[in-house]
Design a protein around this motif. Structure first.
Motif, PDB file in Angstrom:
ATOM      1  N   LEU A  50      14.787 -36.545   3.284  1.00  0.00           N
ATOM      2  CA  LEU A  50      13.992 -36.432   4.354  1.00  0.00           C
ATOM      3  C   LEU A  50      13.577 -35.086   4.574  1.00  0.00           C
ATOM      4  O   LEU A  50      14.520 -34.231   4.915  1.00  0.00           O
ATOM      5  CB  LEU A  50      14.693 -37.222   5.636  1.00  0.00           C
ATOM      6  CG  LEU A  50      14.981 -38.420   5.527  1.00  0.00           C
ATOM      7  CD1 LEU A  50      15.458 -39.009   6.758  1.00  0.00           C
ATOM      8  CD2 LEU A  50      13.701 -39.322   5.311  1.00  0.00           C
ATOM      9  N   ASP A  51      12.326 -34.673   4.849  1.00  0.00           N
ATOM     10  CA  ASP A  51      11.967 -33.562   5.354  1.00  0.00           C
ATOM     11  C   ASP A  51      11.954 -33.336   6.784  1.00  0.00           C
ATOM     12  O   ASP A  51      12.177 -34.391   7.383  1.00  0.00           O
ATOM     13  CB  ASP A  51      10.459 -32.951   4.979  1.00  0.00           C
ATOM     14  CG  ASP A  51       9.388 -33.977   5.567  1.00  0.00           C
ATOM     15  OD1 ASP A  51       9.709 -34.536   6.499  1.00  0.00           O
ATOM     16  OD2 ASP A  51       8.254 -33.902   4.802  1.00  0.00           O
ATOM     17  N   PRO A  52      11.973 -32.350   7.597  1.00  0.00           N
ATOM     18  CA  PRO A  52      12.420 -32.235   8.893  1.00  0.00           C
ATOM     19  C   PRO A  52      11.292 -32.926   9.812  1.00  0.00           C
ATOM     20  O   PRO A  52      11.577 -33.510  10.721  1.00  0.00           O
ATOM     21  CB  PRO A  52      12.140 -30.600   9.337  1.00  0.00           C
ATOM     22  CG  PRO A  52      12.517 -30.015   8.071  1.00  0.00           C
ATOM     23  CD  PRO A  52      12.046 -30.965   7.009  1.00  0.00           C
ATOM     24  N   ALA A  53      10.032 -32.882   9.339  1.00  0.00           N
ATOM     25  CA  ALA A  53       9.160 -33.712  10.265  1.00  0.00           C
ATOM     26  C   ALA A  53       9.438 -35.362  10.122  1.00  0.00           C
ATOM     27  O   ALA A  53       9.208 -35.883  11.213  1.00  0.00           O
ATOM     28  CB  ALA A  53       7.560 -33.451   9.877  1.00  0.00           C
ATOM     29  N   ARG A  54       9.795 -35.760   8.968  1.00  0.00           N
ATOM     30  CA  ARG A  54      10.130 -37.220   8.812  1.00  0.00           C
ATOM     31  C   ARG A  54      11.401 -37.335   9.590  1.00  0.00           C
ATOM     32  O   ARG A  54      11.336 -38.641   9.949  1.00  0.00           O
ATOM     33  CB  ARG A  54      10.116 -37.603   7.250  1.00  0.00           C
ATOM     34  CG  ARG A  54      10.589 -38.991   7.012  1.00  0.00           C
ATOM     35  CD  ARG A  54       9.700 -39.942   7.401  1.00  0.00           C
ATOM     36  NE  ARG A  54      10.129 -41.453   6.889  1.00  0.00           N
ATOM     37  CZ  ARG A  54       9.805 -42.434   7.873  1.00  0.00           C
ATOM     38  NH1 ARG A  54       9.033 -42.243   8.923  1.00  0.00           N
ATOM     39  NH2 ARG A  54      10.280 -43.701   7.170  1.00  0.00           N
ATOM     40  N   LEU A  55      12.229 -36.564   9.592  1.00  0.00           N
ATOM     41  CA  LEU A  55      13.600 -36.802  10.389  1.00  0.00           C
ATOM     42  C   LEU A  55      13.498 -36.856  11.884  1.00  0.00           C
ATOM     43  O   LEU A  55      13.796 -37.894  12.328  1.00  0.00           O
ATOM     44  CB  LEU A  55      14.605 -35.692   9.873  1.00  0.00           C
ATOM     45  CG  LEU A  55      15.796 -35.579  10.584  1.00  0.00           C
ATOM     46  CD1 LEU A  55      16.608 -36.912  10.372  1.00  0.00           C
ATOM     47  CD2 LEU A  55      16.802 -34.437  10.296  1.00  0.00           C
ATOM     48  N   ARG A  56      12.418 -35.982  12.361  1.00  0.00           N
ATOM     49  CA  ARG A  56      12.110 -35.921  13.820  1.00  0.00           C
ATOM     50  C   ARG A  56      11.490 -37.327  14.089  1.00  0.00           C
ATOM     51  O   ARG A  56      11.710 -37.865  15.143  1.00  0.00           O
ATOM     52  CB  ARG A  56      11.446 -34.794  14.004  1.00  0.00           C
ATOM     53  CG  ARG A  56      11.999 -33.409  14.205  1.00  0.00           C
ATOM     54  CD  ARG A  56      11.400 -32.516  15.173  1.00  0.00           C
ATOM     55  NE  ARG A  56      10.038 -32.059  14.109  1.00  0.00           N
ATOM     56  CZ  ARG A  56      10.079 -31.198  13.210  1.00  0.00           C
ATOM     57  NH1 ARG A  56      11.152 -30.549  12.943  1.00  0.00           N
ATOM     58  NH2 ARG A  56       8.945 -30.960  12.729  1.00  0.00           N
ATOM     59  N   GLU A  57      10.822 -37.914  13.295  1.00  0.00           N
ATOM     60  CA  GLU A  57      10.098 -38.933  13.456  1.00  0.00           C
ATOM     61  C   GLU A  57      10.980 -40.041  13.500  1.00  0.00           C
ATOM     62  O   GLU A  57      10.679 -40.960  14.315  1.00  0.00           O
ATOM     63  CB  GLU A  57       8.850 -39.224  12.500  1.00  0.00           C
ATOM     64  CG  GLU A  57       7.956 -40.309  12.479  1.00  0.00           C
ATOM     65  CD  GLU A  57       7.032 -40.915  11.568  1.00  0.00           C
ATOM     66  OE1 GLU A  57       6.965 -41.970  10.893  1.00  0.00           O
ATOM     67  OE2 GLU A  57       6.612 -39.697  10.786  1.00  0.00           O
ATOM     68  N   MET A  58      11.843 -40.377  12.811  1.00  0.00           N
ATOM     69  CA  MET A  58      12.881 -41.417  12.687  1.00  0.00           C
ATOM     70  C   MET A  58      13.734 -40.979  13.786  1.00  0.00           C
ATOM     71  O   MET A  58      14.280 -42.273  14.306  1.00  0.00           O
ATOM     72  CB  MET A  58      13.578 -41.315  11.246  1.00  0.00           C
ATOM     73  CG  MET A  58      12.655 -41.634  10.102  1.00  0.00           C
ATOM     74  SD  MET A  58      13.647 -41.805   8.365  1.00  0.00           S
ATOM     75  CE  MET A  58      14.583 -43.100   8.939  1.00  0.00           C
ATOM     76  N   GLU A  59      14.353 -40.067  14.050  1.00  0.00           N
ATOM     77  CA  GLU A  59      15.183 -39.756  15.042  1.00  0.00           C
ATOM     78  C   GLU A  59      14.774 -38.946  16.073  1.00  0.00           C
ATOM     79  O   GLU A  59      15.487 -37.720  16.022  1.00  0.00           O
ATOM     80  CB  GLU A  59      16.578 -39.302  14.302  1.00  0.00           C
ATOM     81  CG  GLU A  59      17.529 -40.464  13.681  1.00  0.00           C
ATOM     82  CD  GLU A  59      17.900 -41.668  14.280  1.00  0.00           C
ATOM     83  OE1 GLU A  59      18.068 -41.355  15.439  1.00  0.00           O
ATOM     84  OE2 GLU A  59      18.031 -42.556  13.237  1.00  0.00           O
ATOM     85  N   PRO A  60      14.109 -38.981  16.794  1.00  0.00           N
ATOM     86  CA  PRO A  60      13.292 -38.179  18.097  1.00  0.00           C
ATOM     87  C   PRO A  60      14.527 -37.458  19.012  1.00  0.00           C
ATOM     88  O   PRO A  60      14.205 -36.408  19.516  1.00  0.00           O
ATOM     89  CB  PRO A  60      12.314 -38.889  18.601  1.00  0.00           C
ATOM     90  CG  PRO A  60      12.717 -40.374  18.570  1.00  0.00           C
ATOM     91  CD  PRO A  60      13.257 -40.285  17.057  1.00  0.00           C
TER      92      PRO A  60
END
Length: 256
Positions: A169-179
């Protein structure tokens, strides 16, 4: 004295799952535990079906990290000096399995077992009608610090090499999954097939209830010793002795 096919010491998830499987196969089973299903390890368990977790703690990096683990104030490792001395043989054997060759072999063996884990637990979930307690949303692992991205990439590569379903997971995808994640993550991975239990104690209770409904016997007692006898075993408890063809120890080693 009645002779049972199987006596199981320990009514946690391992003992209860074993009991239900054995009863489903028609064996006469006695499950022994002094506690309720929701007590013991279930009370502090995350309840994760970690079918992706094939990488062992035994890893070559242990040798580099050991001084910090033993002396760091934030280290997750705690060991009493007396315990280190008393169990020196165990600790040396652990370190002997931290070589690259042994670590890879252990990971391969774990991957082989984990590939069959779902086929082992799913029939029990169905038999106990416990599907409502299973949450299938995957699992995210997060790394922080300067080396987080490299550590995450290395773990993803190693798990994928052993056939595990895993995504970086890149940072953007991580933030999308776990805001709501407050950590400043530098690396992350996602295991899409991972599942967990909403209530581990209730899950074990559901399995035990089905086991008893199928004719299995639960004995609220403490196992004191297990001794071999001709053609079987004798299980000593504080409520008396039982004879069985086989015994399973799914708890701390009994005394005696």
């Amino acid at each position: 004295m009645e002779r049972h096919d199987l006596v199981i010491a320990g009514g946690g998830i391992v003992g209860t799952a074993t009991a239900l499987w054995a009863r489903m196969r028609g064996l006469g089973v006695v499950l022994i535990d002094p506690a309720r299903p929701e007590d013991g390890t279930a009370a502090g368990s995350a309840g994760v079906f970690a079918s992706y977790s094939c990488l062992p703690i035994n890893d070559p990096s242990i040798f580099r990290r050991l001084p910090g683990l033993l002396g760091g104030g934030q280290s997750p490792l705690r060991a009493a000096p007396l315990h280190l001395v008393r169990e020196m043989r165990w600790h040396l054997a652990f370190l002997a399995n931290c070589t690259k060759r042994r670590s890879r072999a252990i990971a391969g063996d774990l991957a082989w077992l984990l590939a069959r884990a779902d086929s082992g637990i799913d029939p029990l979930i169905a038999e106990a009608d416990a599907g409502d307690l299973v949450v299938a949303r995957g699992q995210v692992s997060v790394w922080t610090g300067a080396r987080g991205a490299d550590m995450a990439a290395a773990e993803v590569a190693a798990e994928a090499a052993h056939g595990m379903a895993v995504e970086a997971l890149d940072p953007a995808r991580l933030r999308e999954m776990e805001p709501g994640l407050a950590l400043e993550a530098t690396g992350a991975s996602f295991h899409p097939r991972a599942r967990h239990l909403s209530d581990p104690g209730a899950f074990i209770a559901r399995l035990r209830t089905r086991f008893e409904a199928m004719g299995g016997e639960v004995l609220r007692a403490t196992v004191r010793a297990v001794r071999e006898e001709a053609g079987g075993v004798r299980v000593e408890t504080d409520a008396g002795a039982l004879l069985a063809g086989h015994a399973v120890i799914a708890s701390r080693r009994p005394s005696g």
